[in-house]
Design an enzyme around this catalytic site. Structure first.
Site, PDB file in Angstrom:
ATOM      1  N   ARG A   1     -30.899   8.880 -34.746  1.00 28.98           N
ATOM      2  CA  ARG A   1     -30.024  10.042 -34.830  1.00 28.98           C
ATOM      3  C   ARG A   1     -30.145  10.942 -33.599  1.00 28.98           C
ATOM      4  O   ARG A   1     -29.473  11.965 -33.513  1.00 28.98           O
ATOM      5  CB  ARG A   1     -30.265  10.802 -36.132  1.00 28.98           C
ATOM      6  CG  ARG A   1     -29.548  10.144 -37.308  1.00 28.98           C
ATOM      7  CD  ARG A   1     -29.891  10.751 -38.645  1.00 28.98           C
ATOM      8  NE  ARG A   1     -31.289  10.514 -39.007  1.00 28.98           N
ATOM      9  CZ  ARG A   1     -31.742   9.372 -39.512  1.00 28.98           C
ATOM     10  NH1 ARG A   1     -30.930   8.375 -39.714  1.00 28.98           N
ATOM     11  NH2 ARG A   1     -33.014   9.224 -39.802  1.00 28.98           N
TER      12      ARG A   1
ATOM     13  N   HIS B   1     -32.452   0.325 -26.945  1.00 30.35           N
ATOM     14  CA  HIS B   1     -31.147   0.685 -27.524  1.00 30.35           C
ATOM     15  C   HIS B   1     -31.064   2.204 -27.618  1.00 30.35           C
ATOM     16  O   HIS B   1     -31.940   2.842 -28.181  1.00 30.35           O
ATOM     17  CB  HIS B   1     -30.997   0.039 -28.905  1.00 30.35           C
ATOM     18  CG  HIS B   1     -29.590   0.006 -29.410  1.00 30.35           C
ATOM     19  ND1 HIS B   1     -28.798   1.127 -29.497  1.00 30.35           N
ATOM     20  CD2 HIS B   1     -28.813  -1.019 -29.848  1.00 30.35           C
ATOM     21  CE1 HIS B   1     -27.605   0.786 -29.972  1.00 30.35           C
ATOM     22  NE2 HIS B   1     -27.581  -0.519 -30.193  1.00 30.35           N
TER      23      HIS B   1
ATOM     24  N   TYR C   1     -27.532   5.600 -31.710  1.00 31.16           N
ATOM     25  CA  TYR C   1     -26.126   5.229 -31.880  1.00 31.16           C
ATOM     26  C   TYR C   1     -25.229   6.411 -32.205  1.00 31.16           C
ATOM     27  O   TYR C   1     -24.035   6.264 -32.370  1.00 31.16           O
ATOM     28  CB  TYR C   1     -25.941   4.089 -32.882  1.00 31.16           C
ATOM     29  CG  TYR C   1     -26.653   4.257 -34.197  1.00 31.16           C
ATOM     30  CD1 TYR C   1     -27.721   3.407 -34.522  1.00 31.16           C
ATOM     31  CD2 TYR C   1     -26.278   5.225 -35.117  1.00 31.16           C
ATOM     32  CE1 TYR C   1     -28.393   3.551 -35.713  1.00 31.16           C
ATOM     33  CE2 TYR C   1     -26.946   5.359 -36.314  1.00 31.16           C
ATOM     34  CZ  TYR C   1     -28.002   4.521 -36.611  1.00 31.16           C
ATOM     35  OH  TYR C   1     -28.662   4.664 -37.798  1.00 31.16           O
TER      36      TYR C   1
ATOM     37  N   HIS D   1     -23.769   2.073 -27.218  1.00 34.79           N
ATOM     38  CA  HIS D   1     -22.417   1.949 -27.759  1.00 34.79           C
ATOM     39  C   HIS D   1     -21.529   2.861 -26.916  1.00 34.79           C
ATOM     40  O   HIS D   1     -21.827   4.058 -26.811  1.00 34.79           O
ATOM     41  CB  HIS D   1     -22.378   2.391 -29.225  1.00 34.79           C
ATOM     42  CG  HIS D   1     -23.210   1.536 -30.129  1.00 34.79           C
ATOM     43  ND1 HIS D   1     -23.315   1.762 -31.480  1.00 34.79           N
ATOM     44  CD2 HIS D   1     -23.964   0.438 -29.875  1.00 34.79           C
ATOM     45  CE1 HIS D   1     -24.105   0.842 -32.021  1.00 34.79           C
ATOM     46  NE2 HIS D   1     -24.515   0.031 -31.067  1.00 34.79           N
TER      47      HIS D   1
ATOM     48  N   GLU E   1     -22.240  -2.275 -25.103  1.00 33.74           N
ATOM     49  CA  GLU E   1     -22.204  -3.211 -26.222  1.00 33.74           C
ATOM     50  C   GLU E   1     -20.765  -3.444 -26.673  1.00 33.74           C
ATOM     51  O   GLU E   1     -19.971  -2.501 -26.746  1.00 33.74           O
ATOM     52  CB  GLU E   1     -23.054  -2.669 -27.384  1.00 33.74           C
ATOM     53  CG  GLU E   1     -23.085  -3.627 -28.573  1.00 33.74           C
ATOM     54  CD  GLU E   1     -24.188  -3.323 -29.580  1.00 33.74           C
ATOM     55  OE1 GLU E   1     -25.042  -2.453 -29.316  1.00 33.74           O
ATOM     56  OE2 GLU E   1     -24.175  -3.976 -30.641  1.00 33.74           O
TER      57      GLU E   1
ATOM     58  N   ASP F   1     -22.409  -8.587 -29.085  1.00 36.73           N
ATOM     59  CA  ASP F   1     -22.898  -8.564 -30.460  1.00 36.73           C
ATOM     60  C   ASP F   1     -22.012  -9.500 -31.290  1.00 36.73           C
ATOM     61  O   ASP F   1     -20.798  -9.286 -31.388  1.00 36.73           O
ATOM     62  CB  ASP F   1     -22.830  -7.122 -30.997  1.00 36.73           C
ATOM     63  CG  ASP F   1     -23.440  -6.985 -32.385  1.00 36.73           C
ATOM     64  OD1 ASP F   1     -23.046  -7.740 -33.293  1.00 36.73           O
ATOM     65  OD2 ASP F   1     -24.312  -6.108 -32.573  1.00 36.73           O
TER      66      ASP F   1
ATOM     67  N   HIS G   1     -20.086  -7.867 -34.112  1.00 37.86           N
ATOM     68  CA  HIS G   1     -19.051  -6.954 -33.618  1.00 37.86           C
ATOM     69  C   HIS G   1     -17.849  -7.701 -33.042  1.00 37.86           C
ATOM     70  O   HIS G   1     -16.704  -7.357 -33.343  1.00 37.86           O
ATOM     71  CB  HIS G   1     -19.624  -6.013 -32.548  1.00 37.86           C
ATOM     72  CG  HIS G   1     -20.703  -5.103 -33.061  1.00 37.86           C
ATOM     73  ND1 HIS G   1     -21.369  -4.215 -32.245  1.00 37.86           N
ATOM     74  CD2 HIS G   1     -21.228  -4.936 -34.302  1.00 37.86           C
ATOM     75  CE1 HIS G   1     -22.263  -3.550 -32.964  1.00 37.86           C
ATOM     76  NE2 HIS G   1     -22.197  -3.968 -34.209  1.00 37.86           N
TER      77      HIS G   1
ATOM     78  N   HIS H   1     -26.651  -9.915 -29.144  1.00 35.61           N
ATOM     79  CA  HIS H   1     -27.130  -9.459 -30.447  1.00 35.61           C
ATOM     80  C   HIS H   1     -26.730 -10.492 -31.476  1.00 35.61           C
ATOM     81  O   HIS H   1     -25.536 -10.800 -31.610  1.00 35.61           O
ATOM     82  CB  HIS H   1     -26.497  -8.110 -30.815  1.00 35.61           C
ATOM     83  CG  HIS H   1     -27.175  -6.939 -30.183  1.00 35.61           C
ATOM     84  ND1 HIS H   1     -26.599  -5.685 -30.157  1.00 35.61           N
ATOM     85  CD2 HIS H   1     -28.389  -6.825 -29.592  1.00 35.61           C
ATOM     86  CE1 HIS H   1     -27.443  -4.850 -29.552  1.00 35.61           C
ATOM     87  NE2 HIS H   1     -28.519  -5.517 -29.200  1.00 35.61           N
TER      88      HIS H   1
ATOM     89  N   ASP I   1     -18.156  -3.815 -39.105  1.00 36.54           N
ATOM     90  CA  ASP I   1     -19.508  -3.671 -38.583  1.00 36.54           C
ATOM     91  C   ASP I   1     -20.564  -3.580 -39.677  1.00 36.54           C
ATOM     92  O   ASP I   1     -21.296  -2.596 -39.776  1.00 36.54           O
ATOM     93  CB  ASP I   1     -19.598  -2.443 -37.649  1.00 36.54           C
ATOM     94  CG  ASP I   1     -20.916  -2.397 -36.903  1.00 36.54           C
ATOM     95  OD1 ASP I   1     -21.704  -3.344 -37.016  1.00 36.54           O
ATOM     96  OD2 ASP I   1     -21.158  -1.397 -36.202  1.00 36.54           O
TER      97      ASP I   1
ATOM     98  N   HIS J   1     -23.699  -5.850 -40.756  1.00 37.42           N
ATOM     99  CA  HIS J   1     -24.489  -7.020 -40.378  1.00 37.42           C
ATOM    100  C   HIS J   1     -25.009  -7.756 -41.612  1.00 37.42           C
ATOM    101  O   HIS J   1     -25.372  -7.134 -42.601  1.00 37.42           O
ATOM    102  CB  HIS J   1     -25.698  -6.604 -39.538  1.00 37.42           C
ATOM    103  CG  HIS J   1     -25.348  -5.880 -38.274  1.00 37.42           C
ATOM    104  ND1 HIS J   1     -26.273  -5.555 -37.318  1.00 37.42           N
ATOM    105  CD2 HIS J   1     -24.167  -5.413 -37.803  1.00 37.42           C
ATOM    106  CE1 HIS J   1     -25.682  -4.923 -36.319  1.00 37.42           C
ATOM    107  NE2 HIS J   1     -24.405  -4.822 -36.602  1.00 37.42           N
TER     108      HIS J   1
ATOM    109  N   GLU K   1     -30.510  -8.221 -35.190  1.00 40.16           N
ATOM    110  CA  GLU K   1     -30.409  -6.863 -35.768  1.00 40.16           C
ATOM    111  C   GLU K   1     -29.907  -7.003 -37.196  1.00 40.16           C
ATOM    112  O   GLU K   1     -28.980  -6.324 -37.621  1.00 40.16           O
ATOM    113  CB  GLU K   1     -29.397  -6.013 -35.014  1.00 40.16           C
ATOM    114  CG  GLU K   1     -29.573  -5.901 -33.541  1.00 40.16           C
ATOM    115  CD  GLU K   1     -28.433  -5.108 -32.910  1.00 40.16           C
ATOM    116  OE1 GLU K   1     -27.273  -5.550 -32.991  1.00 40.16           O
ATOM    117  OE2 GLU K   1     -28.716  -4.046 -32.358  1.00 40.16           O
TER     118      GLU K   1
HETATM  119 ZN    ZN Z   1     -23.446  -3.257 -35.588  1.00 38.79          ZN
HETATM  120 FE    FE Z   2     -25.591  -4.697 -31.913  1.00 38.45          FE
HETATM  121 FE    FE Z   3     -25.858  -1.554 -31.204  1.00 34.42          FE
END
Ligand code: ZN
Ligand code: FE
Ligand code: FE
Length: 279
Positions: free
Chosen positions: A37, A67, A70, A107, A142, A177, A180, A212, A225, A227, A257
Site C-alpha cells: 500500500r 516490485h 501497486y 504497474h 508490467e 505477466d 494479465h 510473471h 486480473d 491469479h 505470483e
Molecule cells: Zn495481477
Molecule cells: Fe504480475
Molecule cells: Fe504486478
C-alpha cells in the site's frame, strides 16, 4: 537450466529471502520494495545486503525482481498522487543501487478517465524525471489486464511509454505477466507464437526481461486480473509447459505470483522444474 522463483515477503531482509528461496527450490525471487500500500520503506541494512550478495554469488541466484507498491499511480488526475508516485519510484531506485544490476517492476498506472494519451504522457514524464544514466537497475513496465482504466494492457501503450522515455533504450524493459496478457486478450494458450511475434513487432523481444507466471481464474479478454495456481485456471498446465520451454522465454527469469504460501510455492516450483525440457 531455468531461473524460477516466487514472490516472497521482504520483512526479514534480503539474506533471509535468499535463504527462503533456496529452501523451496527457487534460484531467484520477487519482493515488494515496501508495504504494497506504499508506506515508508525500511532502512537498508548494509550487513544484510552484504550477506545477500555473498549468498547470491555462492548459490548462483538469478536477477531478483523488486516490485513497486501497486497503489502508486503515476497517471493519477491528482498532482499530489502523481508526485507521491514519483518520489516512491525515485526512492526505490535509489535503494535498488545497493543491489546493483537487478530488476524493478511497476504497474504503469490507471488514467482514471483522463484517457490513454494523457496516461502515457504522465507516466513517461514521471520516468524522465527519475531515471538517471548512472543507475544499474533495469526498470520494467508490467503488461496489465486492462482492469478499469489501467494503462498497459495493449503492447502499443507500453511501446508509446518506452518511446517517450529518453533513457529507455539503456534502462527499461517489459515484464510479461501471463495472467494479465491473457486477461487482456492475448491468447497465449492457443497461439503463444503469435503473441510473441506481436510482442516483437510492437515492442521488440529485446525488451522482454522477465515473466510473471500466473494462471488466471477468468478467461481470455476477461480484464479481471485474478491469479490462479498453475494448472488451476483458464491458462492450464500445458500452456505453462510451452511457456517455460519457449526458445525466446526460456532464458528469462520466471516469477510465480500465485495465491500460495511457501509450501504451495515449493510444490509449484517443482511442477515447473519437472516441465523443463533441456535441448
Ligand atoms: Zn495481477
Ligand atoms: Fe504480475
Ligand atoms: Fe504486478
Amino acid at each position: 537450466m531455468r531461473y524460477i522463483g516466487c514472490h516472497l515477503s521482504s520483512s526479514a531482509g534480503f539474506a533471509a529471502m535468499g535463504r527462503t528461496a533456496l529452501s523451496i527450490g527457487a534460484n531467484t525471487f520477487q519482493f515488494f520494495t515496501r508495504n504494497p500500500r506504499g508506506s515508508k520503506a525500511k532502512a537498508i541494512d548494509p550487513a544484510d545486503v552484504a550477506a545477500f550478495l555473498a549468498l547470491a554469488m555462492e548459490a548462483g541466484l538469478g536477477a531478483i525482481l523488486a516490485h513497486a507498491p501497486y497503489t502508486i499511480n503515476p497517471c493519477s488526475k491528482d498532482e499530489r498522487t502523481r508526485e507521491f508516485a514519483r518520489l516512491t519510484l525515485a526512492d526505490d531506485l535509489r535503494r535498488m543501487e545497493y543491489l546493483p544490476g537487478n530488476l524493478y517492476n511497476f504497474h504503469p498506472g490507471s488514467h482514471v478517465g483522463q484517457g490513454i494519451e494523457t496516461g502515457v504522457t504522465q507516466i513517461s514524464e514521471t520516468l524522465n524525471a527519475i531515471l538517471s544514466p548512472e543507475q544499474t537497475t533495469t526498470v520494467l513496465l508490467e503488461t496489465m489486464a486492462g482492469k478499469g482504466t489501467e494503462v498497459g494492457s495493449h503492447f502499443e501503450e507500453l511501446r508509446e511509454i518506452l518511446d517517450r522515455v529518453t533513457l529507455s533504450d539503456h534502462l527499461m524493459g517489459v515484464c510479461l505477466d501471463t495472467c494479465h496478457v491473457f486477461d487482456a486478450g492475448y491468447d497465449i494458450v492457443n497461439d503463444l507464437d503469435g503473441v510473441l511475434t506481436e510482442f516483437d513487432r510492437v515492442i521488440g523481444l529485446n525488451r522482454l526481461k522477465a515473466v510473471h507466471m500466473n494462471d488466471s481464474i477468468f478467461g481470455l479478454s476477461s480484464h479481471k486480473d485474478r491469479h490462479a495456481k498453475i494448472g488451476e485456471g483458464k491458462i492450464g498446465t500445458e500452456a505453462f509447459r510451452r511457456i517455460i520451454n519457449h526458445p525466446v522465454l526460456r532464458r528469462l527469469p520466471f516469477y510465480l505470483e500465485t495465491p500460495n504460501e511457501l509450501p504451495g510455492y515449493k510444490a509449484e516450483i517443482e511442477l515447473l522444474r519437472a516441465m523443463v525440457e533441456e535441448s
